[in-house]
Design a protein around this motif. Structure first.
Motif, PDB file in Angstrom:
ATOM      1  N   ALA A  70       0.837  -1.227   0.004  1.00  0.00           N
ATOM      2  CA  ALA A  70      -0.086  -0.077  -0.227  1.00  0.00           C
ATOM      3  C   ALA A  70       0.814   1.178   0.033  1.00  0.00           C
ATOM      4  N   PHE A  71       0.440   2.340  -0.879  1.00  0.00           N
ATOM      5  CA  PHE A  71       1.051   3.600  -0.566  1.00  0.00           C
ATOM      6  C   PHE A  71       0.110   4.624  -0.469  1.00  0.00           C
ATOM      7  N   ASP A  72       0.165   5.558   0.509  1.00  0.00           N
ATOM      8  CA  ASP A  72      -0.424   6.574   0.869  1.00  0.00           C
ATOM      9  C   ASP A  72       0.218   7.837   0.077  1.00  0.00           C
ATOM     10  N   PRO A  73      -0.202   8.586  -0.950  1.00  0.00           N
ATOM     11  CA  PRO A  73       0.546   9.706  -1.505  1.00  0.00           C
ATOM     12  C   PRO A  73       0.465  10.863  -0.893  1.00  0.00           C
ATOM     13  N   LEU A  74      -0.579  10.883   0.183  1.00  0.00           N
ATOM     14  CA  LEU A  74      -0.759  12.276   1.045  1.00  0.00           C
ATOM     15  C   LEU A  74       0.477  12.442   2.084  1.00  0.00           C
ATOM     16  N   THR A  75       0.837  11.247   2.805  1.00  0.00           N
ATOM     17  CA  THR A  75       1.879  11.037   3.523  1.00  0.00           C
ATOM     18  C   THR A  75       3.000  10.483   3.069  1.00  0.00           C
ATOM     19  N   LYS A  76       3.031   9.960   2.014  1.00  0.00           N
ATOM     20  CA  LYS A  76       4.210   9.475   1.330  1.00  0.00           C
ATOM     21  C   LYS A  76       4.419   7.925   2.233  1.00  0.00           C
ATOM     22  N   THR A  77       3.726   7.366   2.841  1.00  0.00           N
ATOM     23  CA  THR A  77       3.655   6.267   3.779  1.00  0.00           C
ATOM     24  C   THR A  77       3.605   4.938   2.770  1.00  0.00           C
ATOM     25  N   SER A  78       4.393   4.148   3.062  1.00  0.00           N
ATOM     26  CA  SER A  78       4.154   2.629   2.085  1.00  0.00           C
ATOM     27  C   SER A  78       4.295   1.537   3.267  1.00  0.00           C
ATOM     28  N   VAL A  79       3.673   0.572   2.790  1.00  0.00           N
ATOM     29  CA  VAL A  79       3.746  -0.703   3.719  1.00  0.00           C
ATOM     30  C   VAL A  79       3.670  -1.684   2.762  1.00  0.00           C
ATOM     31  N   ASP A  86      -3.723  -8.627   7.069  1.00  0.00           N
ATOM     32  CA  ASP A  86      -2.954  -7.789   7.755  1.00  0.00           C
ATOM     33  C   ASP A  86      -3.097  -6.223   7.125  1.00  0.00           C
ATOM     34  N   MET A  87      -3.111  -6.428   5.726  1.00  0.00           N
ATOM     35  CA  MET A  87      -3.593  -5.167   4.919  1.00  0.00           C
ATOM     36  C   MET A  87      -4.801  -4.669   5.406  1.00  0.00           C
ATOM     37  N   ARG A  88      -5.864  -5.228   5.451  1.00  0.00           N
ATOM     38  CA  ARG A  88      -7.156  -4.654   6.061  1.00  0.00           C
ATOM     39  C   ARG A  88      -6.776  -4.031   7.192  1.00  0.00           C
ATOM     40  N   ALA A  89      -6.167  -4.678   8.229  1.00  0.00           N
ATOM     41  CA  ALA A  89      -5.936  -4.187   9.513  1.00  0.00           C
ATOM     42  C   ALA A  89      -5.136  -2.717   9.566  1.00  0.00           C
ATOM     43  N   TRP A  90      -4.084  -2.762   8.610  1.00  0.00           N
ATOM     44  CA  TRP A  90      -3.480  -1.741   8.606  1.00  0.00           C
ATOM     45  C   TRP A  90      -4.380  -0.532   8.108  1.00  0.00           C
ATOM     46  N   ILE A  91      -4.900  -0.869   6.746  1.00  0.00           N
ATOM     47  CA  ILE A  91      -6.189   0.384   6.389  1.00  0.00           C
ATOM     48  C   ILE A  91      -6.704   0.749   7.717  1.00  0.00           C
ATOM     49  N   GLU A  92      -7.537  -0.009   8.103  1.00  0.00           N
ATOM     50  CA  GLU A  92      -8.339   0.438   9.365  1.00  0.00           C
ATOM     51  C   GLU A  92      -7.731   1.097  10.306  1.00  0.00           C
ATOM     52  N   GLN A  93      -6.627   0.722  10.738  1.00  0.00           N
ATOM     53  CA  GLN A  93      -5.714   1.560  11.785  1.00  0.00           C
ATOM     54  C   GLN A  93      -5.209   2.732  11.342  1.00  0.00           C
ATOM     55  N   HIS A  94      -4.468   2.776  10.080  1.00  0.00           N
ATOM     56  CA  HIS A  94      -3.899   4.156   9.644  1.00  0.00           C
ATOM     57  C   HIS A  94      -4.426   4.926   8.580  1.00  0.00           C
ATOM     58  N   TYR A  95      -5.535   4.339   8.131  1.00  0.00           N
ATOM     59  CA  TYR A  95      -6.305   5.176   6.974  1.00  0.00           C
ATOM     60  C   TYR A  95      -7.562   5.620   7.246  1.00  0.00           C
ATOM     61  N   TYR A  96      -8.446   4.837   7.678  1.00  0.00           N
ATOM     62  CA  TYR A  96      -9.701   5.168   8.237  1.00  0.00           C
ATOM     63  C   TYR A  96      -9.809   5.999   9.649  1.00  0.00           C
ATOM     64  N   THR A  97      -9.009   5.519  10.484  1.00  0.00           N
ATOM     65  CA  THR A  97      -8.910   6.144  11.756  1.00  0.00           C
ATOM     66  C   THR A  97      -8.601   7.670  12.005  1.00  0.00           C
ATOM     67  N   GLY A  98      -7.752   8.222  10.991  1.00  0.00           N
ATOM     68  CA  GLY A  98      -7.438   9.400  10.766  1.00  0.00           C
ATOM     69  C   GLY A  98      -5.962   9.660  11.517  1.00  0.00           C
ATOM     70  N   ILE A  99      -5.342   8.578  11.619  1.00  0.00           N
ATOM     71  CA  ILE A  99      -3.897   8.572  12.149  1.00  0.00           C
ATOM     72  C   ILE A  99      -2.993   9.318  11.143  1.00  0.00           C
ATOM     73  N   THR A 100      -3.291   9.107   9.870  1.00  0.00           N
ATOM     74  CA  THR A 100      -2.464   9.846   8.865  1.00  0.00           C
ATOM     75  C   THR A 100      -2.995  11.131   8.476  1.00  0.00           C
ATOM     76  N   GLY A 101      -4.373  11.602   8.901  1.00  0.00           N
ATOM     77  CA  GLY A 101      -4.633  12.811   8.517  1.00  0.00           C
ATOM     78  C   GLY A 101      -6.366  12.645   8.548  1.00  0.00           C
ATOM     79  N   ASP A 102      -6.934  13.711   8.311  1.00  0.00           N
ATOM     80  CA  ASP A 102      -8.597  13.822   8.274  1.00  0.00           C
ATOM     81  C   ASP A 102      -8.828  13.137   6.817  1.00  0.00           C
TER      82      ASP A 102
END
Length: 104
Positions: A70-79, A86-102
Motif C-alpha cells: 500500500a502507498f499513501d500519496p498524502l503522507t508518502k507512507t508505504s507498507v 494484515d493489509m485490511r487491519a493496517w488500512i483500518e488503523q492508519h487510513y480510516y481512523t485518521g492517524i495519517t490525517g483527516d
C-alpha cells in the motif's frame, strides 16, 4: 577446416535480411507532431491531476508467496504485508481512523 566467420556492417546485414523479408525494408516513420503533442498533453494532465487515493496492490515473489503493498500519496507512507487480513487491519488503523490525517 571451418570457413572463416565474416562480419558485416549492420546496414549490409539489414539489407540482406530485407531481401529475404521485404517488410523489413520499410523505414520507420518518424513520430508525427500530432502524436508528440498528444503524448505531451497526457503527461501534463497526469502531473496536474493529482490522485491522493490510497493505492493497494499485491504481487507474488519468486517463491510464489503473495505480498500486499500500500502507498499513501498524502503522507508518502508505504507498507508491505504478508496477508490480505494484515493489509485490511493496517488500512483500518492508519487510513480510516485518521492517524495519517483527516480522510473521512
Amino acid at each position: 577446416m571451418k570457413a572463416p566467420i565474416r562480419l558485416h556492417h549492420p546496414g549490409v546485414l539489414n539489407q540482406r535480411i530485407g531481401q529475404v523479408n521485404p517488410t523489413l525494408n520499410r523505414s520507420r516513420k518518424p513520430t508525427s507532431i500530432a502524436a508528440f503533442l498528444k503524448k505531451l498533453w497526457r503527461g501534463l494532465l497526469a502531473m496536474l491531476i493529482v490522485n491522493n487515493d490510497l493505492k493497494v496492490w499485491h504481487e507474488r515473489d519468486r517463491r510464489g508467496n503473495l505480498r500486499w503493498h500500500a502507498f499513501d500519496p498524502l503522507t508518502k507512507t508505504s507498507v508491505s504485508l504478508d496477508s490480505e487480513d494484515d493489509m485490511r487491519a493496517w488500512i483500518e488503523q492508519h487510513y480510516y481512523t485518521g492517524i495519517t490525517g483527516d480522510r473521512c
